[in-house]
Design an enzyme around this catalytic site. Structure first.
Site, PDB file in Angstrom:
ATOM      1  N   HIS A 101       0.893  -1.159   0.000  1.00 43.90           N
ATOM      2  CA  HIS A 101       0.000   0.000   0.000  1.00 43.90           C
ATOM      3  C   HIS A 101       0.932   1.210   0.000  1.00 43.90           C
ATOM      4  O   HIS A 101       1.800   1.325   0.867  1.00 43.90           O
ATOM      5  CB  HIS A 101      -0.881  -0.011   1.251  1.00 43.90           C
ATOM      6  CG  HIS A 101      -1.952   1.037   1.266  1.00 43.90           C
ATOM      7  ND1 HIS A 101      -3.269   0.722   1.484  1.00 43.90           N
ATOM      8  CD2 HIS A 101      -1.907   2.382   1.107  1.00 43.90           C
ATOM      9  CE1 HIS A 101      -3.997   1.833   1.470  1.00 43.90           C
ATOM     10  NE2 HIS A 101      -3.178   2.857   1.242  1.00 43.90           N
ATOM     11  N   VAL A 102       0.763   2.071  -0.970  1.00 43.38           N
ATOM     12  CA  VAL A 102       1.639   3.240  -1.102  1.00 43.38           C
ATOM     13  C   VAL A 102       1.698   4.004   0.210  1.00 43.38           C
ATOM     14  O   VAL A 102       0.683   4.170   0.892  1.00 43.38           O
ATOM     15  CB  VAL A 102       1.122   4.173  -2.218  1.00 43.38           C
ATOM     16  CG1 VAL A 102       1.936   5.457  -2.279  1.00 43.38           C
ATOM     17  CG2 VAL A 102       1.133   3.463  -3.565  1.00 43.38           C
ATOM     18  N   HIS A 103       2.884   4.483   0.572  1.00 46.88           N
ATOM     19  CA  HIS A 103       3.057   5.373   1.709  1.00 46.88           C
ATOM     20  C   HIS A 103       4.368   6.133   1.543  1.00 46.88           C
ATOM     21  O   HIS A 103       5.373   5.571   1.147  1.00 46.88           O
ATOM     22  CB  HIS A 103       3.013   4.627   3.044  1.00 46.88           C
ATOM     23  CG  HIS A 103       3.942   3.459   3.152  1.00 46.88           C
ATOM     24  ND1 HIS A 103       3.734   2.268   2.466  1.00 46.88           N
ATOM     25  CD2 HIS A 103       5.073   3.296   3.856  1.00 46.88           C
ATOM     26  CE1 HIS A 103       4.710   1.426   2.767  1.00 46.88           C
ATOM     27  NE2 HIS A 103       5.540   2.032   3.604  1.00 46.88           N
ATOM     28  N   LEU A 104       4.295   7.440   1.791  1.00 49.21           N
ATOM     29  CA  LEU A 104       5.471   8.304   1.708  1.00 49.21           C
ATOM     30  C   LEU A 104       6.031   8.492   3.114  1.00 49.21           C
ATOM     31  O   LEU A 104       5.284   8.759   4.053  1.00 49.21           O
ATOM     32  CB  LEU A 104       5.106   9.680   1.142  1.00 49.21           C
ATOM     33  CG  LEU A 104       5.010   9.812  -0.369  1.00 49.21           C
ATOM     34  CD1 LEU A 104       3.933   8.949  -0.951  1.00 49.21           C
ATOM     35  CD2 LEU A 104       4.823  11.260  -0.751  1.00 49.21           C
TER      36      LEU A 104
END
Length: 135
Positions: A101-104
């Protein structure tokens, strides 16, 4: 938990079902403290959409993440007063992505928190970070 959660379903995703309160949020993304912070104030900016690859987000979703990074920076400046920041994300297993899951990552940096911070994010590949040491 497996070291890499490829193909993870939203029902099993720790970012689709967070176990802690968000610090900031918008319609398209929200901010959580990193469970494994590398510095005080280490935060994650996370899209609400369950998407594993940053490059598969819509332009609107990508823009929302970067707008939120601006809000996170202002919040961290008030709450932690860091001397600098590292901001980045991992895409794919080869790059170290462990949650599908995308996360910055927004990592506040403080004078003296590393012996030689030269090269910053370039240190993701050991021994390649400080390209200035030969000058």
């Amino acid at each position: 938990m497996e070291p890499y959660l490829a193909g993870m379903k939203a029902a099993d995703c720790p970012f689709c079902r967070p176990d802690r309160e968000s610090i900031l949020e918008s319609d398209l993304c929200y901010v959580l403290p990193d469970k494994y912070p590398v510095s005080p104030g280490n935060l994650l900016v996370i899209p609400r959409a369950h998407v594993g690859d940053y490059f598969e987000l819509t332009p609107e979703q990508q823009s929302a993440l970067w707008r939120m990074v601006e809000e996170v920076k202002a919040w961290l400046d008030r709450e932690h007063r860091p001397d600098g920041f590292n901001v980045g994300f991992n895409v794919g297993r080869a790059a170290g992505q462990t949650i599908d899951h995308v996360h910055l990552h927004v990592i506040p940096r403080y004078r003296g928190d590393a012996e030689d911070p030269t090269g910053g994010v370039r240190h993701v590949i050991p021994g390649k970070g400080n390209y200035l040491k030969d000058f």
